[in-house]
Design an enzyme around this catalytic site. Structure first.
Site, PDB file in Angstrom:
ATOM      1  N   VAL A 158      36.072  23.936  34.924  1.00  0.00           N
ATOM      2  CA  VAL A 158      35.142  25.184  34.744  1.00  0.00           C
ATOM      3  C   VAL A 158      36.088  26.201  35.511  1.00  0.00           C
ATOM      4  O   VAL A 158      35.461  27.421  35.435  1.00  0.00           O
ATOM      5  CB  VAL A 158      33.825  24.950  35.057  1.00  0.00           C
ATOM      6  CG1 VAL A 158      32.990  24.090  34.042  1.00  0.00           C
ATOM      7  CG2 VAL A 158      33.898  24.274  36.665  1.00  0.00           C
ATOM      8  N   GLY A 159      36.986  25.983  36.315  1.00  0.00           N
ATOM      9  CA  GLY A 159      37.597  26.995  36.853  1.00  0.00           C
ATOM     10  C   GLY A 159      38.948  26.840  37.962  1.00  0.00           C
ATOM     11  O   GLY A 159      38.928  25.473  38.155  1.00  0.00           O
ATOM     12  N   GLY A 178      41.251  28.023  41.166  1.00  0.00           N
ATOM     13  CA  GLY A 178      41.422  29.282  42.016  1.00  0.00           C
ATOM     14  C   GLY A 178      42.555  28.979  43.153  1.00  0.00           C
ATOM     15  O   GLY A 178      43.311  28.009  42.777  1.00  0.00           O
ATOM     16  N   PHE A 198      42.951  27.592  46.053  1.00  0.00           N
ATOM     17  CA  PHE A 198      42.704  26.281  46.685  1.00  0.00           C
ATOM     18  C   PHE A 198      42.850  24.990  45.876  1.00  0.00           C
ATOM     19  O   PHE A 198      43.122  23.824  46.153  1.00  0.00           O
ATOM     20  CB  PHE A 198      41.707  26.253  47.550  1.00  0.00           C
ATOM     21  CG  PHE A 198      41.522  27.278  48.669  1.00  0.00           C
ATOM     22  CD1 PHE A 198      42.684  27.572  49.313  1.00  0.00           C
ATOM     23  CD2 PHE A 198      40.271  28.091  48.683  1.00  0.00           C
ATOM     24  CE1 PHE A 198      42.546  28.670  50.251  1.00  0.00           C
ATOM     25  CE2 PHE A 198      40.354  29.160  49.480  1.00  0.00           C
ATOM     26  CZ  PHE A 198      41.426  29.552  50.421  1.00  0.00           C
ATOM     27  N   GLY A 199      42.579  24.955  44.450  1.00  0.00           N
ATOM     28  CA  GLY A 199      42.699  24.081  43.733  1.00  0.00           C
ATOM     29  C   GLY A 199      41.860  24.469  42.521  1.00  0.00           C
ATOM     30  O   GLY A 199      41.553  25.470  42.037  1.00  0.00           O
ATOM     31  N   ASP A 208      37.058  35.222  52.243  1.00  0.00           N
ATOM     32  CA  ASP A 208      37.473  35.460  50.762  1.00  0.00           C
ATOM     33  C   ASP A 208      36.142  35.737  49.840  1.00  0.00           C
ATOM     34  O   ASP A 208      35.993  35.142  48.840  1.00  0.00           O
ATOM     35  CB  ASP A 208      38.340  34.147  50.127  1.00  0.00           C
ATOM     36  CG  ASP A 208      39.239  34.677  49.046  1.00  0.00           C
ATOM     37  OD1 ASP A 208      39.219  35.983  48.890  1.00  0.00           O
ATOM     38  OD2 ASP A 208      39.645  33.902  48.414  1.00  0.00           O
TER      39      ASP A 208
END
Ligand SMILES: *[C@@H]1O[C@H](CO)[C@@H](O)[C@H](O)[C@H]1NC(C)=O
Ligand SMILES: *[C@@H]1O[C@H](CO)[C@@H](O)[C@H](O)[C@H]1NC(C)=O
Ligand SMILES: *[C@@H]1O[C@H](CO)[C@@H](O)[C@H](O)[C@H]1NC(C)=O
Ligand SMILES: *[C@@H]1O[C@H](CO)[C@@H](O)[C@H](O)[C@H]1NC(C)=O
Ligand SMILES: *[C@@H]1O[C@H](CO)[C@@H](O)[C@H](O)[C@H]1NC(C)=O
Ligand SMILES: *[C@@H]1O[C@H](CO)[C@@H](O)[C@H](O)[C@H]1NC(C)=O
Length: 869
Positions: free
Chosen positions: A552-553, A555, A557-558, A688
């Site tokens: 689902v996404g 970024g 970091f992972g 962030d």
């Protein structure tokens, strides 16, 4: 969630005009009785598990406007009558298993069509020439089928915003294949042009310079020749250019530096020549630059060091020469890879290389580099892949490399390295090691990678001895090492003495420790030990083997998967980290425990965690969060970003956040930050904050995610629970949202979060992101809004909000909105200490919301009845 089959009796509700049962778990066939719903104007059956063919009877729905069957497992041929439903404005058949040809008169029978998608099916044959007659089309998605032949002229499709034809067999591999692109010259609103992976031949179409709104241009994997037109510099909206694996020639135009919004530039696998233009350093938003396999020459421009968003850089297999500019190693988020292999680079490897602490892969092989391997290389602690073979490096393998514990592949072959093979190499979890053809000497270790003759190449080093028998090296006989024996014996005695002393110390410590333990009471840290650790297998099962369907996404970091946990069938979001450090386990679980103990209505709840090894033996770490049904704020504010747009999202007002929802979200986020900063024990800085980190549950309540993650990851990486170090630039937020002081090396602070929150607030109400193309030359989002206050607020508002404002209460509403924007402006001042603090912000916003509440009920009624349809 609806399950089971669609009941055929549904077909008797003849008055039904609107049926939306998309996004459920419905199975079985579409009952043909649905064709009896003669009043139906909207039918959404998308994202279910429907099978079988589309019933002919759907062709009787003569009032239908929007038909969405996207994302099922429907098969067979589409009933021809469907394409005769002349009132259709949206037809989405994408992501099914449908086959057959598109009817030749499609564009004549569906003149109202605005959205048409058959993407990801098995359609064959030609694109009908009549499509251009469907001149209202805005979105046309035919990608991932077996379509072939010439693409017809699309000259009447002047409203097109998205054309996706990728992954077909279109084009005849003949000059002229790309005429359809020129036929689009008047489609000035075109934002996405995706024609990669076809058989198109021709020259790079200059027409693209006329698309002044173009965001994605993807031409890769065709047979496109010619030069990249100089006029491309005028398409300032471009964010992505994919043109790899074609036969482009000529130089990279200097004006490329004007494309300030560019994130991705993929030009590898062409015949480009000349130098890499210095202006490329202007592209501060660029995250991936791939120029390999061309004929580029000259020096690597040091200005590349200004591309501060770069996380992957590949310049391999060109004719680049001279030395490597040290500026390259200052790139703060270079994490995925740096590949300079296969060039003619000379000089030594700059010391600065050690600054790439988060880099995964470094390839400098097949160049003319010389000198010692700098010991600073040990600073690249995340490296998994290191290839420096085929150069002229000299001296020994530095001891500092023992810090590279995550290495999986190490190649130093074909250099002039001398000295012994350091012992630490056998303690690495290497899958491949190549030290061949150097001047290494002494004993070959026999553990780790050296225990398998086929994974360690060491031949071509005439002075090596020992190792496992399969290597067939001579044994390290005593006489051979005669000169070395004495010092070594001395060393052995010393080591033995030290060991004895250490043993005594340990015994003493153990004794005292045990003694204390008996009297110690359970403390908080014992609780953390009890923090449940889910197994890798459980998560593997929950996500269907981490299948891409569950993704689902992703970024910094992972990546994030949606999963269903077996135990209680609960839906969760699983964030899988990319961490190389071994042995970080303990601190990871302890930190997860801390994260879990931070709780607030508006923070994303950490359910549990997983610290384990995967089936390949690699460390695997994941955090499990509660699942947020309504996705991220990013998806709501900028739905156009998602790669597949759905019918219901195109002209459907209800998909927009209204004014009150936005205010609620702003207040939710403010409270979350206030809590993190002041009310949860130690002050936590988010670091962030941005729309993609704000998630909305099924009641549209906002939950802030990824809080403290930056710092948390640093601690885990350093395996030091007391580490307060926050100097790693890689975790200092996202461009546009990070405050200016982080850029000049200031500590992260709560003031920084206030800034990010202010930007977020501006974005929520103006609909403009801080990185929008219009903000340059000193005009920032902050300035844009500040200038408009207080008189011109209505001009800068997100246009979809304007109708929410206009009511009997318009003046009052505008005044309240103005005060929100004033708060946002004072959160985003340059000087950190001049910003408000989060507790003030939260209090002010919540009082403004209360004032809105007075007028809210009556307006709500209006919105609900006014805009549907
Ligand atoms: C497009 O529409 C015009 C006018 O209705 C018609 O004459 C023409 O044949 C159509 N084109 C195609 C390719 O069907
Ligand atoms: C674009 O529009 C102009 C003016 O209406 C027209 O003359 C021209 O032929 C059009 N170009 C294309 C490629 O359709
Ligand atoms: C396309 O752009 C060129 C210059 O870049 C201009 O001369 C031409 O008129 C434009 N065509 C259209 C249809 O706008
Ligand atoms: C690069 O940026 C500088 C200043 O930011 C500007 O003067 C220059 O024109 C830009 N170069 C290009 C090729 O866009
Ligand atoms: C290899 O290194 C040695 C010194 O370690 C030096 O004497 C020799 O010239 C080097 N060989 C080449 C081919 O550079
Ligand atoms: C040795 O390595 C090869 C390839 O790297 C692998 O196929 C083989 O299974 C390994 N043998 C042992 C005993 O680990």
């Amino acid at each position: 969630m609806l399950v089971g089959e669609i009941p055929p009796m549904l077909g008797s509700l003849a008055y039904l005009q609107y049926l939306d049962i998309g996004g459920n778990n419905l199975t079985g066939n579409i009952p043909s009785s649905i064709g009896n719903l003669s009043s139906l104007s909207i039918l959404f059956l998308s994202k279910n598990r429907l099978v079988g063919s589309i019933p002919d009877s759907l062709g009787k729905l003569s009032h239908i406007n929007k038909l969405d069957l996207f994302g099922n497992k429907l098969s067979g041929v589409v009933p021809p009558l469907i394409f005769n439903l002349s009132l259709l404005t949206g037809l989405d058949l994408g992501v099914n298993d449908l086959e057959g040809n598109l009817p030749w008169d499609l564009g004549n029978t569906l003149p109202q069509l605005r959205f048409f998608s058959v993407a990801c099916n098995r359609f064959m044959g030609h694109i009908p020439a009549s499509i251009s007659n469907s001149s209202n089309l805005q979105i046309l998605q035919l990608s991932e089928n077996n379509l072939q032949g010439q693409v017809p002229s699309l000259h009447k499709l002047t409203r097109l915003t998205r054309l996706s034809l990728y992954d077909n067999s279109l084009g005849y591999d003949q000059v002229g294949d790309l005429k359809f692109v020129s036929s689009l010259a008047n489609a000035t609103n075109l934002r996405f042009l995706q024609i990669c992976h076809n058989n198109f031949k021709g020259v790079f179409p200059k027409t693209i310079c006329n698309f002044s709104s173009l965001v994605h241009l993807s031409l890769s994997n065709n047979n496109i020749a010619g030069e990249i037109p100089v006029c491309i510099e005028n398409v300032a909206t471009l964010q992505l250019i994919h043109a790899r694996n074609n036969v482009l020639s000529g130089v990279i135009p200097r004006g490329i530096g004007k494309l300030q919004n560019l994130n991705y530039l993929f030009l590898h696998g062409n015949q480009l020549s000349g130098v890499i233009p210095t202006s490329i350093g202007n592209l501060t938003k660029m995250s991936t630059l791939l120029l390999s396999k061309n004929r580029l020459e000259g020096q690597i421009p040091s200005s590349l060091g200004n591309c501060i968003s770069l996380n992957g850089l590949d310049l391999s297999n060109n004719n680049l020469s001279k030395s490597i500019p040290p500026q390259l190693f200052n790139l703060p988020v270079l994490t995925i890879g740096l590949d300079l292999s296969g060039n003619h680079l000379t000089g030594s490897l700059p010391e600065e290389v050690g600054r790439l602490t988060n880099l995964d892969a470094l390839d400098l092989s097949r160049n003319l580099l010389s000198g010692q391997i700098p010991s600073s290389l040990g600073g690249c602690m995340s490296l998994e892949f290191l290839h420096m073979g085929g150069n002229n490096f000299q001296g020994t393998i530095p001891d500092s490399l023992q810090a590279l514990k995550g290495l999986l592949y190490l190649n130093l072959s074909y250099n002039n390295l001398s000295g012994r093979i350091p012992n630490f190499v056998q303690s690495f979890k290497l899958q491949g090691l190549d030290l061949s053809n150097n001047n290494l000497e002494g004993e070959v270790p026999d553990d780790g990678v050296f225990s398998n003759a086929s994974s360690a190449y060491i031949r071509g080093n005439t002075m090596l001895c020992g190792g496992i028998p399969e290597l067939k090296l001579r044994s390290c006989s005593l006489s051979n090492n005669a000169q070395r024996r004495k010092p070594e014996n001395k060393k052995k005695i010393l080591t033995f003495a030290i060991l004895v002393i250490l043993l005594l110390v340990v015994l003493v410590l153990l004794y005292t420790f045990k003694h204390r333990e008996r009297t110690k009471k359970p403390t908080a840290s014992d609780d953390l030990e009890n923090f449940p650790n889910l197994s890798y297998q459980t998560l593997l099962k929950a996500t269907n083997g981490f299948s891409s369907e569950c993704l689902v996404g992703s970024g910094k970091f992972g990546v994030v998967y949606k999963g269903i946990l077996d135990e209680d069938e609960s839906t969760v979001a699983i964030k899988v980290f990319k961490l190389q450090n071994h042995g970080a386990t303990k601190s990871f679980m302890a930190e997860c425990g801390v994260l879990r103990s931070i709780r607030h209505r508006n923070l994303l709840k950490v359910v549990t965690a997983c610290s384990s090894v995967d089936y390949q033996g690699r460390d695997f770490k994941a955090l499990v969060y509660e699942y947020m049904a309504n996705g991220s704020l990013q998806d709501w504010l900028h739905p156009e970003d998602s790669l597949i747009i759905r019918v219901e999202e195109v002209n459907n007002m209800s998909r927009h956040l209204n004014l009150f929802q936005r205010i609620d979200i702003a207040v939710d986020v403010a409270f979350a930050l206030d809590y993190l900063h002041y009310h949860c024990g130690a002050s936590i800085v988010h670091c962030d904050l941005k729309p993609s980190n704000i998630l909305l549950d099924d009641e549209m309540v906002a939950h802030v995610g990824d809080f403290g993650l930056a710092k948390f990851l640093l601690k885990v990486i350093n395996n030091d629970p007391n580490s307060n170090q926050s100097s790693s630039v890689g975790v200092r937020g996202t461009i546009g949202y990070a405050p200016p002081e982080y850029g000049v090396g200031n500590e992260v602070s709560t003031y920084g979060d206030v800034y990010s929150f202010g930007i977020l607030l501006l974005e929520i109400f103006t609909g403009k992101r801080p990185t929008d193309g219009m903000f340059n030359g000193g005009i920032s989002l902050h300035y844009f809004v500040k200038e408009a206050l207080p008189k011109r607020v209505i001009e800068i508002l997100d246009h979809v909000l304007v109708q929410d404002i206009e009511s009997e209460e318009a003046d009052n509403n505008l005044m309240l909105l103005t005060s929100i924007l004033e708060i946002a402006v004072s959160c985003t001042t340059e000087v950190p200490r001049e910003r408000l603090d989060m507790s003030d912000v939260a209090a002010k916003l919540s009082s403004i919301r209360n004032k809105f509440l007075g007028t809210r009920l009556q307006q709500r009624r209006r919105i609900h009845t006014g805009t549907q349809g």
